[in-house]
Write an enzyme that holds these catalytic residues in place. Structure first.
Site, PDB file in Angstrom:
ATOM      1  N   GLU A 162     -33.881 -15.235  78.595  1.00  0.00           N
ATOM      2  CA  GLU A 162     -33.503 -16.052  77.427  1.00  0.00           C
ATOM      3  C   GLU A 162     -33.230 -17.513  77.777  1.00  0.00           C
ATOM      4  O   GLU A 162     -32.158 -18.039  77.501  1.00  0.00           O
ATOM      5  CB  GLU A 162     -32.298 -15.418  76.721  1.00  0.00           C
ATOM      6  CG  GLU A 162     -32.610 -14.000  76.248  1.00  0.00           C
ATOM      7  CD  GLU A 162     -31.409 -13.264  75.666  1.00  0.00           C
ATOM      8  OE1 GLU A 162     -30.370 -13.888  75.415  1.00  0.00           O
ATOM      9  OE2 GLU A 162     -31.518 -12.034  75.467  1.00  0.00           O
ATOM     10  N   ASN A 203     -38.084 -12.939  80.684  1.00  0.00           N
ATOM     11  CA  ASN A 203     -37.771 -12.052  79.556  1.00  0.00           C
ATOM     12  C   ASN A 203     -37.103 -12.832  78.421  1.00  0.00           C
ATOM     13  O   ASN A 203     -36.185 -13.625  78.657  1.00  0.00           O
ATOM     14  CB  ASN A 203     -36.785 -10.970  80.071  1.00  0.00           C
ATOM     15  CG  ASN A 203     -36.571  -9.834  79.100  1.00  0.00           C
ATOM     16  OD1 ASN A 203     -37.531  -9.245  78.612  1.00  0.00           O
ATOM     17  ND2 ASN A 203     -35.314  -9.502  78.818  1.00  0.00           N
ATOM     18  N   HIS A 239     -36.697  -7.205  69.606  1.00  0.00           N
ATOM     19  CA  HIS A 239     -35.616  -6.873  68.671  1.00  0.00           C
ATOM     20  C   HIS A 239     -36.055  -7.304  67.267  1.00  0.00           C
ATOM     21  O   HIS A 239     -35.905  -8.463  66.882  1.00  0.00           O
ATOM     22  CB  HIS A 239     -34.323  -7.602  69.057  1.00  0.00           C
ATOM     23  CG  HIS A 239     -33.761  -7.169  70.368  1.00  0.00           C
ATOM     24  ND1 HIS A 239     -33.264  -5.900  70.572  1.00  0.00           N
ATOM     25  CD2 HIS A 239     -33.608  -7.821  71.554  1.00  0.00           C
ATOM     26  CE1 HIS A 239     -32.827  -5.796  71.827  1.00  0.00           C
ATOM     27  NE2 HIS A 239     -33.044  -6.944  72.439  1.00  0.00           N
ATOM     28  N   GLU A 268     -37.098  -4.454  75.270  1.00  0.00           N
ATOM     29  CA  GLU A 268     -35.839  -4.117  74.587  1.00  0.00           C
ATOM     30  C   GLU A 268     -36.104  -3.731  73.130  1.00  0.00           C
ATOM     31  O   GLU A 268     -35.327  -4.090  72.225  1.00  0.00           O
ATOM     32  CB  GLU A 268     -34.855  -5.298  74.645  1.00  0.00           C
ATOM     33  CG  GLU A 268     -34.582  -5.823  76.033  1.00  0.00           C
ATOM     34  CD  GLU A 268     -33.542  -6.938  76.093  1.00  0.00           C
ATOM     35  OE1 GLU A 268     -32.827  -7.155  75.097  1.00  0.00           O
ATOM     36  OE2 GLU A 268     -33.457  -7.597  77.139  1.00  0.00           O
ATOM     37  N   ASP A 270     -36.227  -2.526  69.516  1.00  0.00           N
ATOM     38  CA  ASP A 270     -35.503  -1.781  68.486  1.00  0.00           C
ATOM     39  C   ASP A 270     -35.768  -2.480  67.153  1.00  0.00           C
ATOM     40  O   ASP A 270     -36.188  -3.644  67.124  1.00  0.00           O
ATOM     41  CB  ASP A 270     -34.010  -1.587  68.781  1.00  0.00           C
ATOM     42  CG  ASP A 270     -33.217  -2.861  69.029  1.00  0.00           C
ATOM     43  OD1 ASP A 270     -33.704  -3.954  68.678  1.00  0.00           O
ATOM     44  OD2 ASP A 270     -32.099  -2.762  69.561  1.00  0.00           O
TER      45      ASP A 270
HETATM   46  O1  G3I Z   1     -17.087  -4.276  80.016  1.00  0.00           O
HETATM   47  C1  G3I Z   1     -16.185  -4.632  78.957  1.00  0.00           C
HETATM   48  C2  G3I Z   1     -15.017  -3.719  78.943  1.00  0.00           C
HETATM   49  O2  G3I Z   1     -14.284  -3.909  80.133  1.00  0.00           O
HETATM   50  C3  G3I Z   1     -14.163  -4.031  77.716  1.00  0.00           C
HETATM   51  O3  G3I Z   1     -13.113  -3.137  77.634  1.00  0.00           O
HETATM   52  C4  G3I Z   1     -15.000  -3.929  76.445  1.00  0.00           C
HETATM   53  C5  G3I Z   1     -14.213  -4.335  75.207  1.00  0.00           C
HETATM   54  O4  G3I Z   1     -15.077  -4.721  74.165  1.00  0.00           O
HETATM   55  O5  G3I Z   1     -16.088  -4.808  76.562  1.00  0.00           O
HETATM   56  C6  G3I Z   1     -16.934  -4.501  77.648  1.00  0.00           C
HETATM   57  O6  G3I Z   1     -17.970  -5.407  77.680  1.00  0.00           O
HETATM   58  C7  G3I Z   1     -18.989  -5.245  76.706  1.00  0.00           C
HETATM   59  C8  G3I Z   1     -20.311  -5.074  77.437  1.00  0.00           C
HETATM   60  O7  G3I Z   1     -21.375  -5.022  76.515  1.00  0.00           O
HETATM   61  C9  G3I Z   1     -20.331  -3.829  78.304  1.00  0.00           C
HETATM   62  O8  G3I Z   1     -20.168  -2.702  77.530  1.00  0.00           O
HETATM   63  C10 G3I Z   1     -19.041  -6.467  75.811  1.00  0.00           C
HETATM   64  O9  G3I Z   1     -17.870  -6.531  75.011  1.00  0.00           O
HETATM   65  C11 G3I Z   1     -20.267  -6.435  74.922  1.00  0.00           C
HETATM   66  O10 G3I Z   1     -20.387  -7.663  74.236  1.00  0.00           O
HETATM   67  C12 G3I Z   1     -21.502  -6.220  75.777  1.00  0.00           C
HETATM   68  O11 G3I Z   1     -22.613  -6.183  74.898  1.00  0.00           O
HETATM   69  C13 G3I Z   1     -23.893  -6.201  75.526  1.00  0.00           C
HETATM   70  C14 G3I Z   1     -24.617  -7.494  75.234  1.00  0.00           C
HETATM   71  O12 G3I Z   1     -25.901  -7.458  75.794  1.00  0.00           O
HETATM   72  C15 G3I Z   1     -23.877  -8.698  75.794  1.00  0.00           C
HETATM   73  O13 G3I Z   1     -24.587  -9.865  75.570  1.00  0.00           O
HETATM   74  C16 G3I Z   1     -24.682  -5.026  74.950  1.00  0.00           C
HETATM   75  O14 G3I Z   1     -24.078  -3.799  75.335  1.00  0.00           O
HETATM   76  C17 G3I Z   1     -26.122  -5.091  75.434  1.00  0.00           C
HETATM   77  O15 G3I Z   1     -26.892  -4.154  74.720  1.00  0.00           O
HETATM   78  C18 G3I Z   1     -26.690  -6.470  75.178  1.00  0.00           C
HETATM   79  O16 G3I Z   1     -27.996  -6.513  75.719  1.00  0.00           O
HETATM   80  C19 G3I Z   1     -28.737  -7.714  75.527  1.00  0.00           C
HETATM   81  C20 G3I Z   1     -29.669  -7.860  76.707  1.00  0.00           C
HETATM   82  O17 G3I Z   1     -28.943  -7.809  77.908  1.00  0.00           O
HETATM   83  C21 G3I Z   1     -30.460  -9.169  76.626  1.00  0.00           C
HETATM   84  N1  G3I Z   1     -31.178  -9.265  75.358  1.00  0.00           N
HETATM   85  C22 G3I Z   1     -30.355  -9.047  74.168  1.00  0.00           C
HETATM   86  C23 G3I Z   1     -29.607  -7.718  74.258  1.00  0.00           C
HETATM   87  C24 G3I Z   1     -28.814  -7.451  72.986  1.00  0.00           C
HETATM   88  O18 G3I Z   1     -27.818  -8.398  72.807  1.00  0.00           O
END
Ligand code: G3I
Length: 360
Positions: A162, A203, A239, A268, A270
């Site tokens: 990105e 990507n 997406h 990715e 969906d």
């Molecule tokens: O790890 C912490 C945890 O310690 C905490 O308790 C919890 C509370 O909310 O948060 C946890 O972190 C989360 C993390 O995922 C791991 O689960 C974050 O809040 C959450 O924002 C994060 O979201 C991820 C997101 O990327 C972050 O930008 C999504 O799961 C993941 O699906 C998403 O994936 C991205 C790709 O990497 C890049 N392209 C877009 C895609 C969708 O956004």
């Protein structure tokens, strides 16, 4: 170059999807293969999924479907910088190593995700004070250490994630500010030095069809190839959202990247919609998946089709897009949806036309 029958087959597949779901998630039961990974293997296409490793370690049904339906896995979060180096200089590879072991045990390949991004950086990095030279050295070390740790176990790395805005300008990230636009080429060179056999990908999202952002990515990758930078492919995240319609000329877009001798992959995929979902929207989701899959099937250099998780139960979408969801192939109870049937039937029909642009 022959015109693939798939173009016609795709229309048939979309029509057939209306007839309903043809298989459950568990695995092949009849003589003909029916899992997505087996159907994909008939046409040389790996079918992958992002994996939530917390769920993988606690949920047997999740493990079973992840193992039987997919031939590649991508860690949804646990290879990102904040996960692997939560404290400066102290690595935690545990969750990512467990996923690599799961993949090995199930004959799956791994897409590494992701080495250079502006998001999910460790707090010590974002809140620390570093000179530009120090930031460059930290990025070099991060890439070298992570790629070295997983050397030999990663099929494709998302090296840079990105880097562009939707208008095609470079995104203002800590890496652009510290290093300048060359951070992208540097990252690919550093990753290649650490694991020369891994396929290295750029990507991004909103680059599935023709448009200012995919034009900019195409221009950058053309330049990198001309400069001899070790880049192997482009990852189109995929997406989609039913309210925006389909990207334009996905096949043409894949073909222009193929003309640079680059691989492509949907990384990715969906297709989200507003919830509660209607029957028409469920079919529109299937059409979205199929638009990407059919184009990938038509282009020999499109080597994998990965969904960003397979169950609505664990989807990132409702947390980010208010009122939207239902983006995945399976529902929250792990039952396959219309989109699963659409993808499955497209793969089945593609098995009858096993040639693609770029193959003679
Ligand atoms: O790890 C912490 C945890 O310690 C905490 O308790 C919890 C509370 O909310 O948060 C946890 O972190 C989360 C993390 O995922 C791991 O689960 C974050 O809040 C959450 O924002 C994060 O979201 C991820 C997101 O990327 C972050 O930008 C999504 O799961 C993941 O699906 C998403 O994936 C991205 C790709 O990497 C890049 N392209 C877009 C895609 C969708 O956004």
């Amino acid at each position: 170059m022959r015109l693939p029958r798939l173009a016609l087959a795709g229309v048939v597949a979309a029509t057939m999807a209306v007839t309903g779901v043809m298989a459950s998630g568990g695995g092949a039961t009849g003589a003909q293969p029916s899992t997505l990974k087996d159907l994909g293997s008939q046409v040389g296409l790996r079918i992958g999924t992002a994996v939530n490793t917390d769920v993988l370690s606690t949920d047997a049904a999740y493990r079973s479907i992840t193992a039987t339906q997919f031939s590649t896995v991508t860690p949804e979060n646990v290879m990102k910088w904040d996960a692997v180096e939560p404290t400066q200089g102290t690595y935690n590879w545990t969750a990512a190593d467990q996923l690599v072991a799961f993949a090995k045990a199930n004959g799956q390949k791994v897409r590494g995700h992701t080495l250079v991004w502006e998001s999910q950086l460790p707090a010590w990095l974002t809140s620390g004070t570093f000179t530009n030279d120090q930031l460059k050295a930290l990025l070099h070390k991060h890439i070298t250490d992570e790629v070295t740790h997983f050397k030999g176990n990663i099929w494709q790395w998302d090296v840079v994630n990105e880097a562009f805005n939707d208008d095609g300008t470079l995104r203002d990230t800590p890496w652009l500010r510290a290093i300048g636009p060359d951070y992208i080429a540097d990252a690919f060179r550093w990753a290649h030095e650490a694991d020369p056999k891994a396929l290295l990908f750029y990507n991004d999202y909103n680059i599935e069809g023709m448009g200012p952002k995919s034009d900019a990515v195409y221009a950058l990758l053309s330049k990198l190839k001309a400069q001899g930078v070790p880049i192997d492919g482009v990852g189109l995240q995929g997406h989609l959202d039913t309210q925006y319609g389909l990207p334009s000329d996905i096949t043409g877009n894949l073909l222009r990247f193929a003309s640079l001798h680059l691989y492509s992959a949907f990384t990715e995929a969906d297709v989200r919609t507003f919830v509660p979902v209607t029957g028409a929207e469920l079919l529109a989701e299937g059409a979205g998946y199929n638009a990407m899959l059919q184009s990938c099937l038509q282009v020999a250099r499109c080597i994998s089709f990965t969904v960003w998780g397979w169950s609505d139960k664990w989807s990132w979408v409702p947390r980010v897009f208010t009122g939207e969801g239902s983006a995945d192939l399976y529902d929250e109870n792990y039952q396959p949806k219309e989109a699963y049937a659409a993808v499955q039937q497209t793969l089945q029909l593609a098995g009858g036309a096993p040639y693609r642009y770029g193959q003679s």
